[in-house]
Design a protein around this motif. Sequence first.
Motif, PDB file in Angstrom:
ATOM      1  N   LEU A   1       0.698  -1.215  -0.094  1.00  0.00           N
ATOM      2  CA  LEU A   1      -0.078   0.081  -0.011  1.00  0.00           C
ATOM      3  C   LEU A   1       0.974   1.081   0.095  1.00  0.00           C
ATOM      4  O   LEU A   1       1.755   1.382   0.796  1.00  0.00           O
ATOM      5  CB  LEU A   1      -1.123  -0.024   1.139  1.00  0.00           C
ATOM      6  CG  LEU A   1      -2.220  -1.135   1.402  1.00  0.00           C
ATOM      7  CD1 LEU A   1      -2.465  -1.177   2.671  1.00  0.00           C
ATOM      8  CD2 LEU A   1      -3.000  -0.820   0.360  1.00  0.00           C
ATOM      9  N   ASP A   2       0.614   2.144  -0.873  1.00  0.00           N
ATOM     10  CA  ASP A   2       1.285   3.412  -0.977  1.00  0.00           C
ATOM     11  C   ASP A   2       0.332   4.489  -0.404  1.00  0.00           C
ATOM     12  O   ASP A   2      -0.772   4.784  -0.848  1.00  0.00           O
ATOM     13  CB  ASP A   2       1.956   3.722  -2.341  1.00  0.00           C
ATOM     14  CG  ASP A   2       2.282   5.309  -2.419  1.00  0.00           C
ATOM     15  OD1 ASP A   2       3.462   5.335  -1.737  1.00  0.00           O
ATOM     16  OD2 ASP A   2       1.535   5.907  -3.112  1.00  0.00           O
ATOM     17  N   ILE A   3       0.775   5.389   0.645  1.00  0.00           N
ATOM     18  CA  ILE A   3       0.027   6.449   1.101  1.00  0.00           C
ATOM     19  C   ILE A   3       0.252   7.638   0.277  1.00  0.00           C
ATOM     20  O   ILE A   3       1.279   8.365   0.012  1.00  0.00           O
ATOM     21  CB  ILE A   3       0.407   6.874   2.459  1.00  0.00           C
ATOM     22  CG1 ILE A   3       0.393   5.624   3.554  1.00  0.00           C
ATOM     23  CG2 ILE A   3      -0.248   8.107   3.177  1.00  0.00           C
ATOM     24  CD1 ILE A   3       0.953   6.113   4.973  1.00  0.00           C
TER      25      ILE A   3
ATOM     26  N   ILE B   1       2.122  -5.814   3.546  1.00  0.00           N
ATOM     27  CA  ILE B   1       0.971  -6.560   4.271  1.00  0.00           C
ATOM     28  C   ILE B   1       1.260  -8.001   3.600  1.00  0.00           C
ATOM     29  O   ILE B   1       1.192  -8.297   2.658  1.00  0.00           O
ATOM     30  CB  ILE B   1      -0.295  -5.938   4.164  1.00  0.00           C
ATOM     31  CG1 ILE B   1      -0.468  -4.669   4.814  1.00  0.00           C
ATOM     32  CG2 ILE B   1      -1.372  -6.928   4.889  1.00  0.00           C
ATOM     33  CD1 ILE B   1      -1.767  -4.008   4.780  1.00  0.00           C
ATOM     34  N   ILE B   2       1.036  -8.852   4.679  1.00  0.00           N
ATOM     35  CA  ILE B   2       0.883 -10.367   4.374  1.00  0.00           C
ATOM     36  C   ILE B   2      -0.406 -10.814   4.970  1.00  0.00           C
ATOM     37  O   ILE B   2      -0.345 -10.487   6.155  1.00  0.00           O
ATOM     38  CB  ILE B   2       1.983 -11.244   4.938  1.00  0.00           C
ATOM     39  CG1 ILE B   2       3.392 -10.896   4.133  1.00  0.00           C
ATOM     40  CG2 ILE B   2       1.588 -12.574   4.686  1.00  0.00           C
ATOM     41  CD1 ILE B   2       4.812 -11.787   4.910  1.00  0.00           C
TER      42      ILE B   2
ATOM     43  N   ASP C   1      -9.882  -6.599  -1.264  1.00  0.00           N
ATOM     44  CA  ASP C   1     -10.803  -5.048  -1.244  1.00  0.00           C
ATOM     45  C   ASP C   1     -11.333  -4.772   0.314  1.00  0.00           C
ATOM     46  O   ASP C   1     -11.557  -3.525   0.616  1.00  0.00           O
ATOM     47  CB  ASP C   1     -12.105  -5.608  -2.010  1.00  0.00           C
ATOM     48  CG  ASP C   1     -11.924  -5.630  -3.515  1.00  0.00           C
ATOM     49  OD1 ASP C   1     -10.922  -5.167  -3.734  1.00  0.00           O
ATOM     50  OD2 ASP C   1     -12.726  -6.427  -4.158  1.00  0.00           O
ATOM     51  N   THR C   2     -11.619  -5.703   1.245  1.00  0.00           N
ATOM     52  CA  THR C   2     -11.946  -5.624   2.482  1.00  0.00           C
ATOM     53  C   THR C   2     -10.748  -4.814   3.183  1.00  0.00           C
ATOM     54  O   THR C   2     -10.942  -3.688   3.739  1.00  0.00           O
ATOM     55  CB  THR C   2     -12.027  -6.986   3.343  1.00  0.00           C
ATOM     56  OG1 THR C   2     -13.203  -7.511   2.539  1.00  0.00           O
ATOM     57  CG2 THR C   2     -12.547  -6.568   4.650  1.00  0.00           C
ATOM     58  N   ILE C   3      -9.442  -5.287   2.990  1.00  0.00           N
ATOM     59  CA  ILE C   3      -8.211  -4.476   3.490  1.00  0.00           C
ATOM     60  C   ILE C   3      -8.272  -3.204   3.117  1.00  0.00           C
ATOM     61  O   ILE C   3      -7.902  -2.308   3.746  1.00  0.00           O
ATOM     62  CB  ILE C   3      -6.987  -5.351   3.420  1.00  0.00           C
ATOM     63  CG1 ILE C   3      -7.009  -6.697   3.990  1.00  0.00           C
ATOM     64  CG2 ILE C   3      -5.702  -4.507   3.634  1.00  0.00           C
ATOM     65  CD1 ILE C   3      -5.789  -7.731   3.567  1.00  0.00           C
ATOM     66  N   THR C   4      -8.286  -2.948   1.723  1.00  0.00           N
ATOM     67  CA  THR C   4      -8.299  -1.552   1.272  1.00  0.00           C
ATOM     68  C   THR C   4      -9.387  -0.615   1.707  1.00  0.00           C
ATOM     69  O   THR C   4      -8.891   0.471   2.061  1.00  0.00           O
ATOM     70  CB  THR C   4      -8.354  -1.584  -0.424  1.00  0.00           C
ATOM     71  OG1 THR C   4      -7.242  -2.696  -0.806  1.00  0.00           O
ATOM     72  CG2 THR C   4      -8.023  -0.169  -1.085  1.00  0.00           C
TER      73      THR C   4
ATOM     74  N   LEU D   1      -4.560   5.614   0.655  1.00  0.00           N
ATOM     75  CA  LEU D   1      -3.894   4.338   0.250  1.00  0.00           C
ATOM     76  C   LEU D   1      -4.363   3.497  -0.968  1.00  0.00           C
ATOM     77  O   LEU D   1      -5.464   3.255  -1.347  1.00  0.00           O
ATOM     78  CB  LEU D   1      -3.873   3.572   1.480  1.00  0.00           C
ATOM     79  CG  LEU D   1      -3.108   3.828   2.819  1.00  0.00           C
ATOM     80  CD1 LEU D   1      -4.343   4.675   3.574  1.00  0.00           C
ATOM     81  CD2 LEU D   1      -2.739   2.655   3.554  1.00  0.00           C
ATOM     82  N   ASN D   2      -3.207   3.571  -1.756  1.00  0.00           N
ATOM     83  CA  ASN D   2      -3.231   2.795  -3.122  1.00  0.00           C
ATOM     84  C   ASN D   2      -2.647   1.511  -2.959  1.00  0.00           C
ATOM     85  O   ASN D   2      -1.376   1.338  -2.821  1.00  0.00           O
ATOM     86  CB  ASN D   2      -2.643   3.476  -4.369  1.00  0.00           C
ATOM     87  CG  ASN D   2      -3.388   4.811  -4.338  1.00  0.00           C
ATOM     88  OD1 ASN D   2      -4.533   5.110  -4.317  1.00  0.00           O
ATOM     89  ND2 ASN D   2      -2.834   5.948  -4.780  1.00  0.00           N
TER      90      ASN D   2
END
Length: 318
Positions: A37-39, A141-142, A151-154, A166-167
Motif C-alpha cells: 500500500l502506498d500512502i 502486508i501479508i 478489497d476488505t483490507i483496502t 492508500l493505493n
Amino acid sequence: MKQHLNLGNSYTVEDSTKLANDLSKITIKDSYRLITLDIKDLYVNIPIQETLQIDKSQLLKHNDRTFTDQRCSLLEAILNQNYFTYQNQIYRPTKGVAMGSPISGLIAEILLQSLERTHIKPLLDTKRIILYTRYIDDILIIYDAAQINLDTITRYANSINSNLELNPTQENNNRVNFLDLSIIRNSPHLEIDIFRKSTTTDTTINYLSNHPQEHKLAAYRFLINRMHNLPLNKNRREQEWQTILQIAKNNHFPIALIHNLKHRMTQERKQPPSPSHTQPTQPTKNEKWATFTVSSPQIRKVTNLPKKNRNKNSLQMQ
C-alpha cells in the motif's frame, strides 16, 4: 523532541536488509497473499491539529504538563509557518507539513504510529493479517486470503483517516516489490530478490572521471555489500554479481578492479577489523594533523614537496 515522545516504531522498517532476513524466516501457508500500500501525498495531507493532539497525549505520558505545553506551543508555531507563493500570492495550507522540513518526518511518524496502534494492532491480533510493516509511506502486508480479501483490507485502510488515501498493489506472479526488494511467495517460505525500477540507470561515477578512487568505488561497495547481506539463493546471487560487473563495464571500470574489490570485501567479512584499526591515531604533543583527499592530473607532482619546513609542519601523502 523524539527522545521525549518515546515512539515505539513497532511496525517500521529499519532497513531492507533486516526486513529481507526477517521475511526469509517466516513460514508461509498456501492461503497467504502479499500486497503493498502506498500512502498518496502523505506530507501534504497530514492533519495538523489532530497530530498536535496526538503529540500532546504522547508527551503527557512521559513528561509533566508544563514541559508538554511548552513543547506543543513551539511545535504549533513551527508548523504554522508553512507558507508558499504561487503566482505572486502568499498562501498557508490548512493541513499538511512542508516537504523537506527537518520536522516533517517526525510529524508523519507521530500520526501514523498512533493510527497503527489503534487500528492495525487489533487486526493483527485476529490473525487475518499476518504481517504489517511500513517504511515512511510504503506499507507491506501479508494476509490470509482464507479469512480476509484485498478489497476488505483496502476499504478498511482508507476508512482509518479521511485525510489519507492508500493505493494497493497486489502480487503479480506470486511476487511484490517493496523498497529495493522483490518478495516472492513460494510456500512454505518467502524468497528474496533485488528489485530495480524500470527507470533505473547503470550510471555511476565513471572510472575515467577525475574523482578519488574511493569515491568511484563507493557505489560498487554498496552493491557488493547488498549482494552479500541479502538472503539470495545461489542463482540470484550470481545473477546480481553479473549485473554489477555489467554496470562496472558500462562505466569503463577494469573488471579486475571490481573482482579485487569483491575479494577484499569478502575477506573483511571473514576478519572484522581489530580495535586498533578503528581507533584514530592520537597526535603527539605539538603535532596537528588534517586528513584530506586531493585528485587532479598533476597530483603526483606534489609528492616531491618537502615534508618539513622551518615551522615544522608536515604534509603526509598517501
